[in-house]
Design a protein around this motif. Sequence first.
Motif, PDB file in Angstrom:
ATOM      1  N   LEU A 111       0.832  -1.203   0.000  1.00 44.55           N
ATOM      2  CA  LEU A 111       0.000   0.000   0.000  1.00 44.55           C
ATOM      3  C   LEU A 111       0.867   1.253   0.000  1.00 44.55           C
ATOM      4  CD1 LEU A 111      -2.677   1.410   0.042  1.00 44.55           C
ATOM      5  CD2 LEU A 111      -2.849   0.959   2.501  1.00 44.55           C
ATOM      6  N   ALA A 112       1.969   1.236   0.741  1.00 47.86           N
ATOM      7  CA  ALA A 112       2.885   2.378   0.754  1.00 47.86           C
ATOM      8  C   ALA A 112       3.490   2.602  -0.629  1.00 47.86           C
ATOM      9  CB  ALA A 112       3.986   2.151   1.786  1.00 47.86           C
ATOM     10  N   THR A 113       3.834   1.525  -1.309  1.00 48.64           N
ATOM     11  CA  THR A 113       4.367   1.634  -2.671  1.00 48.64           C
ATOM     12  C   THR A 113       3.327   2.242  -3.601  1.00 48.64           C
ATOM     13  OG1 THR A 113       5.837  -0.262  -2.359  1.00 48.64           O
ATOM     14  CG2 THR A 113       5.286   0.321  -4.626  1.00 48.64           C
ATOM     15  N   HIS A 114       2.082   1.829  -3.431  1.00 53.66           N
ATOM     16  CA  HIS A 114       0.998   2.388  -4.235  1.00 53.66           C
ATOM     17  C   HIS A 114       0.834   3.886  -3.963  1.00 53.66           C
ATOM     18  CE1 HIS A 114      -2.804   2.746  -6.315  1.00 53.66           C
ATOM     19  NE2 HIS A 114      -3.381   3.195  -5.210  1.00 53.66           N
ATOM     20  N   LEU A 115       0.914   4.277  -2.710  1.00 54.39           N
ATOM     21  CA  LEU A 115       0.794   5.690  -2.362  1.00 54.39           C
ATOM     22  C   LEU A 115       1.899   6.511  -3.011  1.00 54.39           C
ATOM     23  CD1 LEU A 115      -0.124   5.634   1.442  1.00 54.39           C
ATOM     24  CD2 LEU A 115      -1.640   5.955  -0.516  1.00 54.39           C
ATOM     25  N   ARG A 116       3.097   5.969  -3.013  1.00 50.32           N
ATOM     26  CA  ARG A 116       4.208   6.702  -3.622  1.00 50.32           C
ATOM     27  C   ARG A 116       3.955   6.916  -5.113  1.00 50.32           C
ATOM     28  NH1 ARG A 116      10.299   4.626  -4.695  1.00 50.32           N
ATOM     29  NH2 ARG A 116      11.091   6.566  -5.559  1.00 50.32           N
ATOM     30  N   ALA A 117       3.448   5.902  -5.788  1.00 48.17           N
ATOM     31  CA  ALA A 117       3.136   6.039  -7.217  1.00 48.17           C
ATOM     32  C   ALA A 117       2.035   7.066  -7.437  1.00 48.17           C
ATOM     33  CB  ALA A 117       2.729   4.681  -7.790  1.00 48.17           C
ATOM     34  N   GLN A 118       1.051   7.083  -6.535  1.00 44.92           N
ATOM     35  CA  GLN A 118      -0.054   8.031  -6.658  1.00 44.92           C
ATOM     36  C   GLN A 118       0.386   9.467  -6.418  1.00 44.92           C
ATOM     37  OE1 GLN A 118      -3.922   7.148  -6.928  1.00 44.92           O
ATOM     38  NE2 GLN A 118      -2.504   6.126  -8.259  1.00 44.92           N
ATOM     39  N   LEU A 119       1.341   9.637  -5.525  1.00 44.55           N
ATOM     40  CA  LEU A 119       1.747  10.978  -5.116  1.00 44.55           C
ATOM     41  C   LEU A 119       2.791  11.608  -6.037  1.00 44.55           C
ATOM     42  CD1 LEU A 119       1.849  10.339  -1.276  1.00 44.55           C
ATOM     43  CD2 LEU A 119       0.314  11.913  -2.465  1.00 44.55           C
ATOM     44  N   ARG A 120       3.361  10.819  -6.940  1.00 41.04           N
ATOM     45  CA  ARG A 120       4.306  11.412  -7.879  1.00 41.04           C
ATOM     46  C   ARG A 120       3.525  12.220  -8.915  1.00 41.04           C
ATOM     47  NH1 ARG A 120       5.935   5.843 -11.051  1.00 41.04           N
ATOM     48  NH2 ARG A 120       4.087   5.746 -12.370  1.00 41.04           N
ATOM     49  N   PRO A 121       4.182  13.184  -9.565  1.00 38.88           N
ATOM     50  CA  PRO A 121       3.475  14.003 -10.561  1.00 38.88           C
ATOM     51  C   PRO A 121       2.789  13.149 -11.619  1.00 38.88           C
ATOM     52  CG  PRO A 121       5.615  14.939 -10.083  1.00 38.88           C
ATOM     53  CD  PRO A 121       5.572  13.599  -9.386  1.00 38.88           C
ATOM     54  N   GLY A 122       1.508  13.393 -11.826  1.00 34.76           N
ATOM     55  CA  GLY A 122       0.749  12.651 -12.829  1.00 34.76           C
ATOM     56  C   GLY A 122       0.265  11.294 -12.369  1.00 34.76           C
ATOM     57  N   GLY A 123       0.611  10.890 -11.148  1.00 36.13           N
ATOM     58  CA  GLY A 123       0.247   9.560 -10.678  1.00 36.13           C
ATOM     59  C   GLY A 123      -1.243   9.313 -10.636  1.00 36.13           C
ATOM     60  N   GLU A 124      -1.992  10.296 -10.141  1.00 32.47           N
ATOM     61  CA  GLU A 124      -3.448  10.137 -10.045  1.00 32.47           C
ATOM     62  C   GLU A 124      -4.085  10.046 -11.429  1.00 32.47           C
ATOM     63  OE1 GLU A 124      -5.520  12.346  -6.695  1.00 32.47           O
ATOM     64  OE2 GLU A 124      -3.681  13.503  -6.924  1.00 32.47           O
ATOM     65  N   GLN A 125      -3.563  10.825 -12.375  1.00 26.37           N
ATOM     66  CA  GLN A 125      -4.123  10.787 -13.725  1.00 26.37           C
ATOM     67  C   GLN A 125      -3.895   9.429 -14.368  1.00 26.37           C
ATOM     68  OE1 GLN A 125      -2.096  14.185 -15.454  1.00 26.37           O
ATOM     69  NE2 GLN A 125      -3.959  15.417 -15.311  1.00 26.37           N
ATOM     70  N   ILE A 126      -2.693   8.890 -14.195  1.00 27.20           N
ATOM     71  CA  ILE A 126      -2.384   7.577 -14.765  1.00 27.20           C
ATOM     72  C   ILE A 126      -3.322   6.520 -14.185  1.00 27.20           C
ATOM     73  CG2 ILE A 126      -0.649   5.739 -14.860  1.00 27.20           C
ATOM     74  CD1 ILE A 126       1.475   7.989 -14.901  1.00 27.20           C
ATOM     75  N   THR A 127      -3.503   6.558 -12.867  1.00 24.58           N
ATOM     76  CA  THR A 127      -4.376   5.581 -12.218  1.00 24.58           C
ATOM     77  C   THR A 127      -5.808   5.719 -12.705  1.00 24.58           C
ATOM     78  OG1 THR A 127      -2.980   5.502 -10.250  1.00 24.58           O
ATOM     79  CG2 THR A 127      -5.268   4.779  -9.991  1.00 24.58           C
ATOM     80  N   ALA A 128      -6.262   6.955 -12.870  1.00 25.94           N
ATOM     81  CA  ALA A 128      -7.632   7.179 -13.352  1.00 25.94           C
ATOM     82  C   ALA A 128      -7.807   6.611 -14.756  1.00 25.94           C
ATOM     83  CB  ALA A 128      -7.957   8.670 -13.334  1.00 25.94           C
ATOM     84  N   VAL A 129      -6.805   6.832 -15.617  1.00 20.24           N
ATOM     85  CA  VAL A 129      -6.880   6.313 -16.982  1.00 20.24           C
ATOM     86  C   VAL A 129      -6.902   4.790 -16.973  1.00 20.24           C
ATOM     87  CG1 VAL A 129      -5.617   6.081 -19.160  1.00 20.24           C
ATOM     88  CG2 VAL A 129      -5.837   8.329 -18.074  1.00 20.24           C
ATOM     89  N   LEU A 130      -6.025   4.183 -16.173  1.00 22.66           N
ATOM     90  CA  LEU A 130      -5.971   2.722 -16.119  1.00 22.66           C
ATOM     91  C   LEU A 130      -7.264   2.140 -15.542  1.00 22.66           C
ATOM     92  CD1 LEU A 130      -2.285   2.101 -15.004  1.00 22.66           C
ATOM     93  CD2 LEU A 130      -3.281   1.834 -17.284  1.00 22.66           C
ATOM     94  N   ALA A 131      -7.892   2.863 -14.605  1.00 27.51           N
ATOM     95  CA  ALA A 131      -9.178   2.405 -14.070  1.00 27.51           C
ATOM     96  C   ALA A 131     -10.234   2.397 -15.172  1.00 27.51           C
ATOM     97  CB  ALA A 131      -9.617   3.301 -12.914  1.00 27.51           C
ATOM     98  N   GLU A 132     -10.188   3.427 -16.028  1.00 23.07           N
ATOM     99  CA  GLU A 132     -11.120   3.465 -17.156  1.00 23.07           C
ATOM    100  C   GLU A 132     -10.844   2.323 -18.121  1.00 23.07           C
ATOM    101  OE1 GLU A 132     -13.771   5.283 -17.636  1.00 23.07           O
ATOM    102  OE2 GLU A 132     -13.469   6.303 -15.721  1.00 23.07           O
ATOM    103  N   VAL A 133      -9.564   2.026 -18.337  1.00 23.68           N
ATOM    104  CA  VAL A 133      -9.196   0.915 -19.226  1.00 23.68           C
ATOM    105  C   VAL A 133      -9.708  -0.400 -18.663  1.00 23.68           C
ATOM    106  CG1 VAL A 133      -7.269  -0.426 -20.164  1.00 23.68           C
ATOM    107  CG2 VAL A 133      -7.191   2.070 -20.212  1.00 23.68           C
ATOM    108  N   ASP A 134      -9.614  -0.569 -17.334  1.00 26.37           N
ATOM    109  CA  ASP A 134     -10.131  -1.785 -16.701  1.00 26.37           C
ATOM    110  C   ASP A 134     -11.631  -1.926 -16.943  1.00 26.37           C
ATOM    111  OD1 ASP A 134      -7.666  -2.493 -15.751  1.00 26.37           O
ATOM    112  OD2 ASP A 134      -7.970  -1.640 -13.754  1.00 26.37           O
ATOM    113  N   ARG A 135     -12.354  -0.811 -16.788  1.00 25.13           N
ATOM    114  CA  ARG A 135     -13.804  -0.851 -17.019  1.00 25.13           C
ATOM    115  C   ARG A 135     -14.103  -1.160 -18.485  1.00 25.13           C
ATOM    116  NH1 ARG A 135     -13.924   2.927 -12.709  1.00 25.13           N
ATOM    117  NH2 ARG A 135     -13.424   4.732 -14.007  1.00 25.13           N
ATOM    118  N   TRP A 136     -13.297  -0.563 -19.368  1.00 22.07           N
ATOM    119  CA  TRP A 136     -13.466  -0.827 -20.794  1.00 22.07           C
ATOM    120  C   TRP A 136     -13.223  -2.309 -21.095  1.00 22.07           C
ATOM    121  CZ3 TRP A 136      -9.433  -2.728 -23.756  1.00 22.07           C
ATOM    122  CH2 TRP A 136      -9.712  -2.865 -25.119  1.00 22.07           C
ATOM    123  N   GLU A 137     -12.170  -2.858 -20.509  1.00 28.87           N
ATOM    124  CA  GLU A 137     -11.830  -4.255 -20.771  1.00 28.87           C
ATOM    125  C   GLU A 137     -12.961  -5.183 -20.331  1.00 28.87           C
ATOM    126  OE1 GLU A 137      -8.012  -7.249 -20.107  1.00 28.87           O
ATOM    127  OE2 GLU A 137      -8.341  -5.574 -18.743  1.00 28.87           O
TER     128      GLU A 137
END
Length: 199
Positions: A111-137
């Motif tokens: 979870l800490a590793t995930h937080l670090r990825a989220q907190l880096r610049p653009g991290g939230e946007q990347i996660t949001a896009v991938l969440a949309e891709v998951d829904r699309w899939e």
Amino acid sequence: MSRSRALLSDLPEARRAVQGAAGPGRADALRERLAALGADDQDRLLLDLVRTHAADALGHRTADQVRATLAFRDLGFDSMASLTLRNRLNEATGLALPTTVVFDHATPAALATHLRAQLRPGGEQITAVLAEVDRWETAVEALAPDDDARGRVVARLRSLLWKWDRSEGTATDAVGDDALTLATDEEIFDIVNKELGIS
């Protein structure tokens, strides 16, 4: 299970983390602190944050009772404790973590590793896009192989990839605009998965 904030507040490291979870600007302060640290120290800080709030959610006296590599399930987390931890981390980080975040990242270290990825610049946007891709899939998998809708989806993906490659100046332009048109449905889906890092 009752939680003892009074006991936690007696511990300096816990007090700092809990104080950092409340009030305006605390999340910004955390991000600034992370930006000033190296990768290893960022990992340590975020792991301490997760363990401290996990201990609080479980009613433990110290974060030492929360092992970094032990699954949340084995630490005693239930749905309520998971939601409590998610809420505290949202407050501390300024993120909008999903209610399933503790189940999606099985251990405090993960979870800490995930937080670090989220907190880096653009991290939230990347996660949001991938969440949309998951829904699309998921939606695409529900389509029948001979469904006309599948062809419409493939055509849209071809158009999207063509625009994406064109804006990035990748090899698609060098091959020609017909490169994606000539690809099979399976090749298109394979391209999308590779581009988005989906195995």
